[in-house]
Design a protein around this motif. Sequence first.
Motif, PDB file in Angstrom:
ATOM      1  N   GLU A 167      15.805 -24.111 -19.165  1.00  0.00           N
ATOM      2  CA  GLU A 167      14.578 -23.507 -20.091  1.00  0.00           C
ATOM      3  C   GLU A 167      13.384 -22.829 -18.971  1.00  0.00           C
ATOM      4  O   GLU A 167      12.811 -23.428 -18.158  1.00  0.00           O
ATOM      5  N   ILE A 168      13.326 -21.462 -19.200  1.00  0.00           N
ATOM      6  CA  ILE A 168      12.315 -21.039 -18.203  1.00  0.00           C
ATOM      7  C   ILE A 168      11.115 -20.135 -19.135  1.00  0.00           C
ATOM      8  O   ILE A 168      11.410 -19.706 -20.047  1.00  0.00           O
ATOM      9  N   ASN A 169       9.957 -20.400 -18.524  1.00  0.00           N
ATOM     10  CA  ASN A 169       8.749 -19.944 -19.144  1.00  0.00           C
ATOM     11  C   ASN A 169       8.093 -18.868 -18.229  1.00  0.00           C
ATOM     12  O   ASN A 169       7.613 -19.141 -17.302  1.00  0.00           O
ATOM     13  N   ILE A 170       8.035 -17.519 -18.680  1.00  0.00           N
ATOM     14  CA  ILE A 170       7.312 -16.888 -17.728  1.00  0.00           C
ATOM     15  C   ILE A 170       6.223 -16.169 -18.393  1.00  0.00           C
ATOM     16  O   ILE A 170       5.984 -15.532 -19.409  1.00  0.00           O
ATOM     17  N   LYS A 171       5.040 -16.603 -17.820  1.00  0.00           N
ATOM     18  CA  LYS A 171       3.691 -16.171 -18.387  1.00  0.00           C
ATOM     19  C   LYS A 171       3.140 -14.946 -17.612  1.00  0.00           C
ATOM     20  O   LYS A 171       2.772 -15.144 -16.393  1.00  0.00           O
ATOM     21  N   LEU A 172       2.944 -13.758 -18.278  1.00  0.00           N
ATOM     22  CA  LEU A 172       2.730 -12.683 -17.669  1.00  0.00           C
ATOM     23  C   LEU A 172       1.162 -12.883 -17.609  1.00  0.00           C
ATOM     24  O   LEU A 172       0.246 -13.101 -18.350  1.00  0.00           O
ATOM     25  N   ALA A 173       0.528 -12.097 -16.523  1.00  0.00           N
ATOM     26  CA  ALA A 173      -0.891 -12.155 -16.103  1.00  0.00           C
ATOM     27  C   ALA A 173      -1.624 -11.270 -17.124  1.00  0.00           C
ATOM     28  O   ALA A 173      -0.973 -10.372 -17.982  1.00  0.00           O
ATOM     29  N   GLU A 174      -2.779 -10.825 -17.012  1.00  0.00           N
ATOM     30  CA  GLU A 174      -3.681  -9.901 -17.719  1.00  0.00           C
ATOM     31  C   GLU A 174      -3.211  -8.536 -17.607  1.00  0.00           C
ATOM     32  O   GLU A 174      -3.032  -7.610 -18.469  1.00  0.00           O
ATOM     33  N   GLU A 175      -2.912  -8.079 -16.251  1.00  0.00           N
ATOM     34  CA  GLU A 175      -2.434  -6.719 -16.145  1.00  0.00           C
ATOM     35  C   GLU A 175      -1.056  -6.900 -15.110  1.00  0.00           C
ATOM     36  O   GLU A 175      -1.059  -7.565 -14.138  1.00  0.00           O
ATOM     37  N   VAL A 176       0.054  -6.218 -15.563  1.00  0.00           N
ATOM     38  CA  VAL A 176       1.229  -6.001 -14.736  1.00  0.00           C
ATOM     39  C   VAL A 176       1.571  -4.751 -14.571  1.00  0.00           C
ATOM     40  O   VAL A 176       1.702  -3.904 -15.490  1.00  0.00           O
ATOM     41  N   THR A 199      17.691 -20.785 -21.809  1.00  0.00           N
ATOM     42  CA  THR A 199      16.355 -20.217 -22.750  1.00  0.00           C
ATOM     43  C   THR A 199      15.427 -19.758 -21.841  1.00  0.00           C
ATOM     44  O   THR A 199      14.849 -20.408 -21.038  1.00  0.00           O
ATOM     45  N   VAL A 200      14.858 -18.486 -22.226  1.00  0.00           N
ATOM     46  CA  VAL A 200      13.874 -17.774 -21.520  1.00  0.00           C
ATOM     47  C   VAL A 200      12.742 -17.554 -22.616  1.00  0.00           C
ATOM     48  O   VAL A 200      12.947 -16.698 -23.459  1.00  0.00           O
ATOM     49  N   THR A 201      11.565 -17.755 -22.396  1.00  0.00           N
ATOM     50  CA  THR A 201      10.434 -17.303 -22.955  1.00  0.00           C
ATOM     51  C   THR A 201       9.413 -16.427 -21.964  1.00  0.00           C
ATOM     52  O   THR A 201       9.006 -16.792 -21.169  1.00  0.00           O
ATOM     53  N   ILE A 202       9.185 -15.183 -22.634  1.00  0.00           N
ATOM     54  CA  ILE A 202       8.229 -14.437 -21.737  1.00  0.00           C
ATOM     55  C   ILE A 202       7.005 -14.167 -22.555  1.00  0.00           C
ATOM     56  O   ILE A 202       7.076 -13.443 -23.634  1.00  0.00           O
TER      57      ILE A 202
END
Length: 530
Positions: free
Chosen positions: A439-448, A468-471
């Motif tokens: 299980e992988i959680n990728i949390k993007l920052a405010e600007e990418v 399972t991947v959560t972006i």
Amino acid sequence: MKKTSFIGGIKENFPSGLVVFLVALPLCLGIALASGAPPLSGVIAGIVGGIVVGFLSNSNISVSGPAAGLTAIVLTAITDLGAFELFLCAGIIAGLIQLILGFIRAGSISNYFPNNVIEGMLAAIGIIIILKQIPHAMGFDKDYEGHESIFDNGLNLGYFTELFGAIHIGAILVTLVSVGILIAWDKIPALKRMKMLPGALVAVVAGILLNEAFKLSGSSLAINTQHLVSLPVPQSLDDFKNLVTMPDFNGFTNPKVWIVGATIAIVASIETLLCIEASDRLDKQRRITDTNLELKAQGIGNLISSFIGGLPMTSVVVRSSANANAGATSKLSAVIHGVLLLVCVLTIPFILNLIPLATLAAVLILVGYKLAKPATFKHFWHLGKFQFIPFVATVVAVVATDLLKGVGIGLAISVFYILQGNMKRAYYLSREKLNDADEINIKLAEEVSFLNKAAIKKTLKNVKPNSTVTIDARGTSYIATDVLEMIQDFANIRAKEEDINVELLGFKTSYKDYETDEDSHILITHRRAM
């Protein structure tokens, strides 16, 4: 993921390999001529680029061979060194340097080319292909195949005057018939399903038969030898031996040879990385090429090519585009094109010499149109000025100068827009490894921005099947189009093939919803399987 058998792979990729062979043959000869090298040296590079590089590389679409972007370097070097045999030593040196670049992982630089610049490069190559093939389509072949820029010391208006004053009706008829066949094969479902009989082959055969009919009837429409493919036709075993030029190893003691070798290695490597990034964009399955492996493959290819009298090579956009458009599904297509070059040049050069350049021009003109079709310009227009201006600037710059300069200008404009919007200092967050993560959680920052593409691409590439991947983009105000498209490709194509469960949170419905263009970093966390 669905796997294809070797025999099935041949069935799927033989038509595209045949199309690339037909496109590559005149380009190999023309680039050798433009480089001041023996005609067969370009064909040797094409054979090695197809068989050796095609086998070693893991790019599924890219095709390697002699590159128009190296012609000026090669021509100057042969003149300065005084002998082609000495120049071959420079090719060996270039191959060794590329091997070293591969081992020190220099290929990762390709991850930092934004998509709008890559797409602009492809569109520009399409425009150049069309402009350069129009003379061949009209029976006026003053300019050689494959030259990258239409501007030589300014726009030569006299060239266009000569062009329209030397129109050959027979060549135009062959071009029109060939274009008609190619369009029919692309549009009519019954013909499109005939995978083992590609439209390009039918067009070439029709062009040969039509021109032979003109000759037999004594018509003025007949296309003369000057406007046909021109290969050497060996008559004996000694003739075959004389076709191959061996390097003069005394060149390794000449400092000029080492300078030329280093120059070729740098230019060829950059062009290859640009083409690989473009080829991955053309791949319908959006597979990612290992660029470090590609540099190693190119290095080995240049070593072998130079040892047996071939020109230096790169991954080439024109052939790769033709390969993708012809329906290639794996690197087997590139290998098949190399085998066809080898077999046909050795066995039936007299038949290949009957092919009108006009019918090959028809094939390339349609390839060019698919690269530079109006829908591509419309697409970037709708993405907004931050995407459209660098895209158009790259198109104009590549057409007006050359590939490297044009991409450099487009890249500089893209970076300018990022720096303009970067009003606050970038912050850094740590990343954990993905070992054994289900299980992988990728949390993007405010600007990418596109500068984050490499890190995200590497993470997605290392996601294992059945995970399972959560972006999470709920806290993100801007995501570069490059990153959005990469995430979409991952979720819609690869995830389905490898049974990866993907959950996207907080993504906006329109590209235009992301207004700014600021730099940032991403925080990647995951939970290990218990």
